[in-house]
Write a protein that holds these residues in place. Structure first.
Motif, mmCIF file in Angstrom:
data_model
loop_
_atom_site.group_PDB
_atom_site.id
_atom_site.type_symbol
_atom_site.label_atom_id
_atom_site.label_comp_id
_atom_site.label_asym_id
_atom_site.label_seq_id
_atom_site.Cartn_x
_atom_site.Cartn_y
_atom_site.Cartn_z
ATOM 1 N N VAL A 216 0.851 -1.187 0.000
ATOM 2 C CA VAL A 216 0.000 0.000 0.000
ATOM 3 C C VAL A 216 0.892 1.244 0.000
ATOM 4 O O VAL A 216 1.812 1.347 0.820
ATOM 5 N N ARG A 217 0.597 2.167 -0.888
ATOM 6 C CA ARG A 217 1.364 3.413 -0.976
ATOM 7 C C ARG A 217 0.693 4.504 -0.142
ATOM 8 O O ARG A 217 -0.505 4.762 -0.272
ATOM 9 N N VAL A 218 1.501 5.148 0.704
ATOM 10 C CA VAL A 218 1.030 6.274 1.504
ATOM 11 C C VAL A 218 2.052 7.402 1.364
ATOM 12 O O VAL A 218 3.203 7.263 1.802
ATOM 13 N N ASP A 219 1.651 8.494 0.734
ATOM 14 C CA ASP A 219 2.539 9.652 0.557
ATOM 15 C C ASP A 219 3.884 9.268 -0.059
ATOM 16 O O ASP A 219 4.953 9.732 0.365
ATOM 17 N N GLY A 220 3.839 8.410 -1.038
ATOM 18 C CA GLY A 220 5.045 8.021 -1.748
ATOM 19 C C GLY A 220 5.826 6.887 -1.128
ATOM 20 O O GLY A 220 6.759 6.372 -1.751
ATOM 21 N N ASP A 221 5.474 6.492 0.094
ATOM 22 C CA ASP A 221 6.115 5.353 0.746
ATOM 23 C C ASP A 221 5.269 4.100 0.554
ATOM 24 O O ASP A 221 4.038 4.164 0.558
ATOM 25 N N VAL A 222 5.944 2.970 0.433
ATOM 26 C CA VAL A 222 5.246 1.702 0.218
ATOM 27 C C VAL A 222 5.389 0.834 1.471
ATOM 28 O O VAL A 222 6.503 0.599 1.952
ATOM 29 N N TRP A 223 4.255 0.372 1.977
ATOM 30 C CA TRP A 223 4.215 -0.516 3.132
ATOM 31 C C TRP A 223 3.767 -1.896 2.665
ATOM 32 O O TRP A 223 2.740 -2.033 2.004
ATOM 33 N N VAL A 224 4.559 -2.894 3.006
ATOM 34 C CA VAL A 224 4.342 -4.249 2.502
ATOM 35 C C VAL A 224 3.847 -5.127 3.644
ATOM 36 O O VAL A 224 4.487 -5.206 4.709
ATOM 37 N N PHE A 225 2.720 -5.794 3.440
ATOM 38 C CA PHE A 225 2.072 -6.569 4.488
ATOM 39 C C PHE A 225 2.181 -8.067 4.223
ATOM 40 O O PHE A 225 1.784 -8.559 3.164
ATOM 41 N N ASP A 226 2.745 -8.777 5.178
ATOM 42 C CA ASP A 226 2.787 -10.247 5.195
ATOM 43 C C ASP A 226 3.199 -10.845 3.849
ATOM 44 O O ASP A 226 2.492 -11.693 3.287
ATOM 45 N N PRO A 227 4.355 -10.461 3.323
ATOM 46 C CA PRO A 227 4.684 -10.865 1.954
ATOM 47 C C PRO A 227 5.242 -12.278 1.823
ATOM 48 O O PRO A 227 5.963 -12.772 2.689
ATOM 49 N N VAL A 228 4.896 -12.903 0.711
ATOM 50 C CA VAL A 228 5.544 -14.129 0.237
ATOM 51 C C VAL A 228 6.341 -13.734 -1.003
ATOM 52 O O VAL A 228 5.802 -13.100 -1.913
ATOM 53 N N ASP A 229 7.605 -14.078 -1.037
ATOM 54 C CA ASP A 229 8.506 -13.614 -2.085
ATOM 55 C C ASP A 229 8.292 -14.374 -3.388
ATOM 56 O O ASP A 229 7.830 -15.526 -3.398
ATOM 57 N N ALA A 230 8.648 -13.727 -4.485
ATOM 58 C CA ALA A 230 8.564 -14.339 -5.812
ATOM 59 C C ALA A 230 9.382 -13.509 -6.779
ATOM 60 O O ALA A 230 9.588 -12.303 -6.555
ATOM 61 N N PRO A 231 9.859 -14.096 -7.857
ATOM 62 C CA PRO A 231 10.546 -13.311 -8.883
ATOM 63 C C PRO A 231 9.634 -12.206 -9.410
ATOM 64 O O PRO A 231 8.466 -12.440 -9.727
ATOM 65 N N GLY A 232 10.162 -10.979 -9.466
ATOM 66 C CA GLY A 232 9.369 -9.861 -9.951
ATOM 67 C C GLY A 232 8.736 -9.011 -8.872
ATOM 68 O O GLY A 232 8.174 -7.944 -9.169
ATOM 69 N N VAL A 233 8.821 -9.430 -7.602
ATOM 70 C CA VAL A 233 8.206 -8.663 -6.524
ATOM 71 C C VAL A 233 8.820 -7.275 -6.408
ATOM 72 O O VAL A 233 8.107 -6.272 -6.253
ATOM 73 N N ASP A 234 10.134 -7.175 -6.476
ATOM 74 C CA ASP A 234 10.782 -5.874 -6.322
ATOM 75 C C ASP A 234 10.380 -4.909 -7.432
ATOM 76 O O ASP A 234 10.174 -3.715 -7.190
ATOM 77 N N ASP A 235 10.268 -5.401 -8.647
ATOM 78 C CA ASP A 235 9.824 -4.544 -9.750
ATOM 79 C C ASP A 235 8.384 -4.092 -9.544
ATOM 80 O O ASP A 235 8.029 -2.941 -9.845
#
Length: 226
Positions: A36-55
């Protein structure tokens, strides 16, 4: 129940200020991650990693923090936080989580740092162990519920689009959730609810016990086929 092998990113819940994804789209548990983006910052909730997540995250801005909303949702929070050189955020009252993370940990109380998300306890009990924190953003009208409700099949009775977790159906935590009327509800298992989310949440909590038999039969069948 959990996907194995090579992860394959599939988007869910994309909207102007956020996105969700499944790392293993074919798994029964349907572990959903959200940014979720808030004022230009991104907050990531309970993530499971995968190729392409950073992009995917980069489309919305710089990651400010990775958040764990359930004591069992360590998932890949540390790995993603370390890649982005940010802390993993854990509720101040949540025990047994921080010491298992190989990452910098920040604790939060009634608000999630400067994100604008208000936080609240959904479930806090020792037996069976369950510590879950919810997040609500007034301006975005977005509610994040990591585990208590979900849209995946084994959460839902026939006809339900949102269901209470099978373990909580006999005594759903209505008092902690019925006061919210979100435009958007993001859950830890399955796609979120983006239309009439407040109504869907109230219906799920109200009908949890009434629909319990059908939900349990469906969950049992789901377990037998996996």
């Amino acid at each position: 129940m959990k996907g194995r092998g090579t992860a394959q990113l599939r988007e869910i819940d994309r909207w102007e200020d956020g996105v969700g994804w499944l790392a293993y789209p074919d798994e029964t548990m349907q572990r959903a991650s959200h940014a979720v983006r808030v004022d230009g910052d991104v907050w990531v909730f309970d993530p499971v990693d995968a190729p392409g997540v950073d992009d995917l995250l980069a489309e919305f801005g710089d990651v400010a923090g990775v958040v764990i909303g359930l004591d069992r949702h360590k998932r890949d929070a540390a790995a993603i936080a370390n890649r982005h050189e940010v802390p993993v955020y854990v509720a101040s009252w949540m025990t047994g989580v921080a010491d298992k993370l190989d990452a910098n940990v920040e604790r939060f109380g009634g608000t999630l740092s400067d994100s604008g998300f208000k936080t609240f306890r959904i479930v806090d009990r020792t037996f069976p162990p369950w510590q879950e924190v919810g997040f609500y953003h007034d301006e975005l009208r977005t509610l994040v519920v990591p585990e208590t409700v979900g849209s995946v099949g084994y959460f839902c009775a026939p006809g339900e689009r949102l269901g209470v977790h099978p373990m909580l159906r006999p005594f759903p935590p209505r008092q902690t959730l019925t006061g919210f009327d979100p435009e958007r509800l993001l859950v830890g298992h399955g796609a979120g609810v983006t239309e009439d989310a407040g109504d869907a949440l109230r219906e799920a909590l109200l009908n949890a016990r009434k629909n319990l038999p059908g939900a349990y039969v469906r969950a049992f069948k789901s377990m037998l086929t996996n």
